[in-house]
Design a protein around this motif. Structure first.
Motif, PDB file in Angstrom:
ATOM      1  N   GLY A   1      16.721  81.087  72.826  1.00  0.00           N
ATOM      2  CA  GLY A   1      17.523  80.760  71.663  1.00  0.00           C
ATOM      3  C   GLY A   1      16.759  79.832  70.736  1.00  0.00           C
ATOM      4  N   THR A   2      17.127  79.848  69.466  1.00  0.00           N
ATOM      5  CA  THR A   2      16.457  79.002  68.482  1.00  0.00           C
ATOM      6  C   THR A   2      17.485  78.379  67.542  1.00  0.00           C
ATOM      7  N   LEU A   3      17.006  77.476  66.724  1.00  0.00           N
ATOM      8  CA  LEU A   3      17.828  76.908  65.664  1.00  0.00           C
ATOM      9  C   LEU A   3      17.571  77.702  64.392  1.00  0.00           C
ATOM     10  N   ARG A   4      18.476  78.648  64.105  1.00  0.00           N
ATOM     11  CA  ARG A   4      18.481  79.425  62.851  1.00  0.00           C
ATOM     12  C   ARG A   4      17.395  80.507  62.755  1.00  0.00           C
ATOM     13  N   GLN A   5      16.740  80.841  63.863  1.00  0.00           N
ATOM     14  CA  GLN A   5      15.724  81.888  63.798  1.00  0.00           C
ATOM     15  C   GLN A   5      16.055  83.075  64.705  1.00  0.00           C
ATOM     16  N   GLY A   6      17.242  83.105  65.277  1.00  0.00           N
ATOM     17  CA  GLY A   6      17.661  84.237  66.077  1.00  0.00           C
ATOM     18  C   GLY A   6      17.186  84.184  67.519  1.00  0.00           C
ATOM     19  N   LEU A   7      17.671  85.136  68.325  1.00  0.00           N
ATOM     20  CA  LEU A   7      17.345  85.217  69.746  1.00  0.00           C
ATOM     21  C   LEU A   7      16.031  85.969  69.932  1.00  0.00           C
ATOM     22  N   GLN A   8      15.072  85.317  70.563  1.00  0.00           N
ATOM     23  CA  GLN A   8      13.761  85.900  70.792  1.00  0.00           C
ATOM     24  C   GLN A   8      13.739  86.528  72.199  1.00  0.00           C
ATOM     25  N   ILE A   9      13.408  87.806  72.290  1.00  0.00           N
ATOM     26  CA  ILE A   9      13.373  88.505  73.573  1.00  0.00           C
ATOM     27  C   ILE A   9      11.916  88.825  73.885  1.00  0.00           C
ATOM     28  N   ILE A  10      11.382  88.208  74.931  1.00  0.00           N
ATOM     29  CA  ILE A  10       9.950  88.243  75.194  1.00  0.00           C
ATOM     30  C   ILE A  10       9.682  88.781  76.591  1.00  0.00           C
ATOM     31  N   ASP A  11       8.828  89.778  76.696  1.00  0.00           N
ATOM     32  CA  ASP A  11       8.421  90.359  77.969  1.00  0.00           C
ATOM     33  C   ASP A  11       7.359  89.453  78.591  1.00  0.00           C
ATOM     34  N   ILE A  12       7.701  88.833  79.732  1.00  0.00           N
ATOM     35  CA  ILE A  12       6.775  87.925  80.407  1.00  0.00           C
ATOM     36  C   ILE A  12       6.366  88.482  81.769  1.00  0.00           C
ATOM     37  N   THR A  13       6.425  89.804  81.914  1.00  0.00           N
ATOM     38  CA  THR A  13       6.016  90.419  83.169  1.00  0.00           C
ATOM     39  C   THR A  13       4.584  90.029  83.510  1.00  0.00           C
ATOM     40  N   ASP A  14       3.731  90.009  82.498  1.00  0.00           N
ATOM     41  CA  ASP A  14       2.373  89.482  82.625  1.00  0.00           C
ATOM     42  C   ASP A  14       2.373  88.137  81.917  1.00  0.00           C
ATOM     43  N   PRO A  15       2.554  87.040  82.655  1.00  0.00           N
ATOM     44  CA  PRO A  15       2.768  85.735  82.013  1.00  0.00           C
ATOM     45  C   PRO A  15       1.653  85.303  81.071  1.00  0.00           C
ATOM     46  N   GLU A  16       0.441  85.725  81.328  1.00  0.00           N
ATOM     47  CA  GLU A  16      -0.659  85.297  80.483  1.00  0.00           C
ATOM     48  C   GLU A  16      -0.776  86.134  79.213  1.00  0.00           C
ATOM     49  N   ASN A  17      -0.003  87.210  79.155  1.00  0.00           N
ATOM     50  CA  ASN A  17      -0.023  88.073  77.974  1.00  0.00           C
ATOM     51  C   ASN A  17       1.406  88.437  77.565  1.00  0.00           C
ATOM     52  N   PRO A  18       2.194  87.450  77.144  1.00  0.00           N
ATOM     53  CA  PRO A  18       3.581  87.713  76.751  1.00  0.00           C
ATOM     54  C   PRO A  18       3.646  88.555  75.489  1.00  0.00           C
ATOM     55  N   VAL A  19       4.661  89.400  75.411  1.00  0.00           N
ATOM     56  CA  VAL A  19       4.826  90.280  74.258  1.00  0.00           C
ATOM     57  C   VAL A  19       6.264  90.186  73.757  1.00  0.00           C
ATOM     58  N   GLN A  20       6.434  89.961  72.461  1.00  0.00           N
ATOM     59  CA  GLN A  20       7.789  89.951  71.899  1.00  0.00           C
ATOM     60  C   GLN A  20       8.310  91.379  71.865  1.00  0.00           C
ATOM     61  N   THR A  21       9.363  91.634  72.647  1.00  0.00           N
ATOM     62  CA  THR A  21       9.933  92.976  72.762  1.00  0.00           C
ATOM     63  C   THR A  21      11.023  93.205  71.735  1.00  0.00           C
ATOM     64  N   GLY A  22      11.873  92.209  71.561  1.00  0.00           N
ATOM     65  CA  GLY A  22      13.003  92.364  70.655  1.00  0.00           C
ATOM     66  C   GLY A  22      13.361  91.063  69.971  1.00  0.00           C
ATOM     67  N   HIS A  23      14.225  91.170  68.970  1.00  0.00           N
ATOM     68  CA  HIS A  23      14.687  89.999  68.222  1.00  0.00           C
ATOM     69  C   HIS A  23      16.105  90.282  67.747  1.00  0.00           C
ATOM     70  N   TYR A  24      17.027  89.382  68.110  1.00  0.00           N
ATOM     71  CA  TYR A  24      18.405  89.515  67.637  1.00  0.00           C
ATOM     72  C   TYR A  24      18.552  88.640  66.415  1.00  0.00           C
ATOM     73  N   GLY A  25      18.647  89.273  65.245  1.00  0.00           N
ATOM     74  CA  GLY A  25      18.648  88.542  63.981  1.00  0.00           C
ATOM     75  C   GLY A  25      19.965  87.835  63.724  1.00  0.00           C
ATOM     76  N   CYS A  26      20.028  86.570  64.131  1.00  0.00           N
ATOM     77  CA  CYS A  26      21.271  85.803  63.996  1.00  0.00           C
ATOM     78  C   CYS A  26      20.905  84.354  63.685  1.00  0.00           C
ATOM     79  N   PRO A  27      20.926  83.943  62.400  1.00  0.00           N
ATOM     80  CA  PRO A  27      20.411  82.638  61.992  1.00  0.00           C
ATOM     81  C   PRO A  27      21.385  81.486  62.203  1.00  0.00           C
ATOM     82  N   ILE A  28      22.079  81.488  63.335  1.00  0.00           N
ATOM     83  CA  ILE A  28      23.069  80.442  63.602  1.00  0.00           C
ATOM     84  C   ILE A  28      22.411  79.226  64.243  1.00  0.00           C
ATOM     85  N   ASN A  29      23.143  78.141  64.244  1.00  0.00           N
ATOM     86  CA  ASN A  29      22.628  76.883  64.766  1.00  0.00           C
ATOM     87  C   ASN A  29      23.141  76.626  66.167  1.00  0.00           C
TER      88      ASN A  29
END
Length: 241
Positions: free
Chosen positions: A89-117
């Motif tokens: 979760g973030t402050l006003r930047q939406g929900l960040q969904i990150i694939d950490i299956t390979d922890p040293e090479n994380p990849v942003q898989t999805g983003h829920y666009g919701c600029p709430i606080n």
């Protein structure tokens, strides 16, 4: 599918938190002003020091609200479809969904666009469905960026579902993350005193909402108080839609 929560990832993913927060009132008009001192262009640190912990990667957040620093709030972890995810979760930047299956090479898989606080996130399962809650403890339009909140994914999808979300609303969005690359809005739970911390019963049937408004209440002469009464609201979410 296995869901789990954690306080600290032992060797997973380091996420940026710029600035130092001072205590603030939940859903205060500008409760997180102190958190918005860094510009989104500031690069995250690539290294750090610690005791019995080693940073392995750092991934900047995807931004959506101009002039708001990409600060994190809360984080959950889930295993979906055999892969490990961090849901930040973030402050006003939406929900960040990150694939950490390979922890040293994380990849942003999805983003829920919701600029709430606030963006407190909880992940839970209902049968084969994986859901998340995403909280707003300030007005939904508190981002201050004209048009950002009104055109955002969470608001437009909730309105299309008939929930009539307004800029003055506070509460919690329920999100379907069964496909982490394509999160979608399920419903909106309106809570007039705000949603700060969230707990979902292990059954996935009930949601416990704390407005986090634990203040000393002062009578103002007519029997009312200067602040909302602190309380926990319990929602039945057995039919989350």
């Amino acid at each position: 599918m296995r869901l789990r929560t954690a306080t600290v990832p032992v060797a997973a993913l380091a996420l940026t938190l710029a600035g130092t927060a001072t205590p603030a009132l939940a859903h205060e008009a500008d409760a997180h002003k102190v958190m918005r001192t860094a510009l989104p262009s500031v690069a995250p640190a690539e290294s750090g020091t610690g005791q019995n912990m080693t940073a392995v990667a750092n991934l900047p957040y995807r931004t959506m609200t101009p002039n708001a620093a990409p600060n994190g709030s809360d984080i959950e972890f889930a295993k979906i479809g055999g892969r490990e995810y961090a849901l930040a979760g973030t402050l006003r930047q939406g929900l960040q969904i990150i694939d950490i299956t390979d922890p040293e090479n994380p990849v942003q898989t999805g983003h829920y666009g919701c600029p709430i606080n606030q963006g407190d996130v909880q992940v839970f399962a209902q049968g084969a469905r994986v859901l998340a809650s995403y909280t707003a403890d300030s007005r939904i339009d508190s981002s201050g960026a004209a048009g950002v909140w009104a055109a955002s994914q969470c608001v437009t999808e909730a309105q299309a579902l008939g929930f009539g979300v307004k800029g003055s609303d506070l509460g919690t969005f329920l999100v379907d993350i069964t496909n982490p690359a394509a999160p979608t809005t399920v419903s909106f739970l309106r809570e007039v005193t705000g949603s700060h911390n969230m707990t979902v019963h292990p059954s996935g049937d009930y949601l416990y909402n704390s407005n986090s408004d634990l203040l000393v209440r002062t009578p103002i002469g007519d029997g009312t108080f200067t602040s909302a009464q602190p309380h926990v609201t319990i929602f039945d979410i057995r039919v989350p839609d």
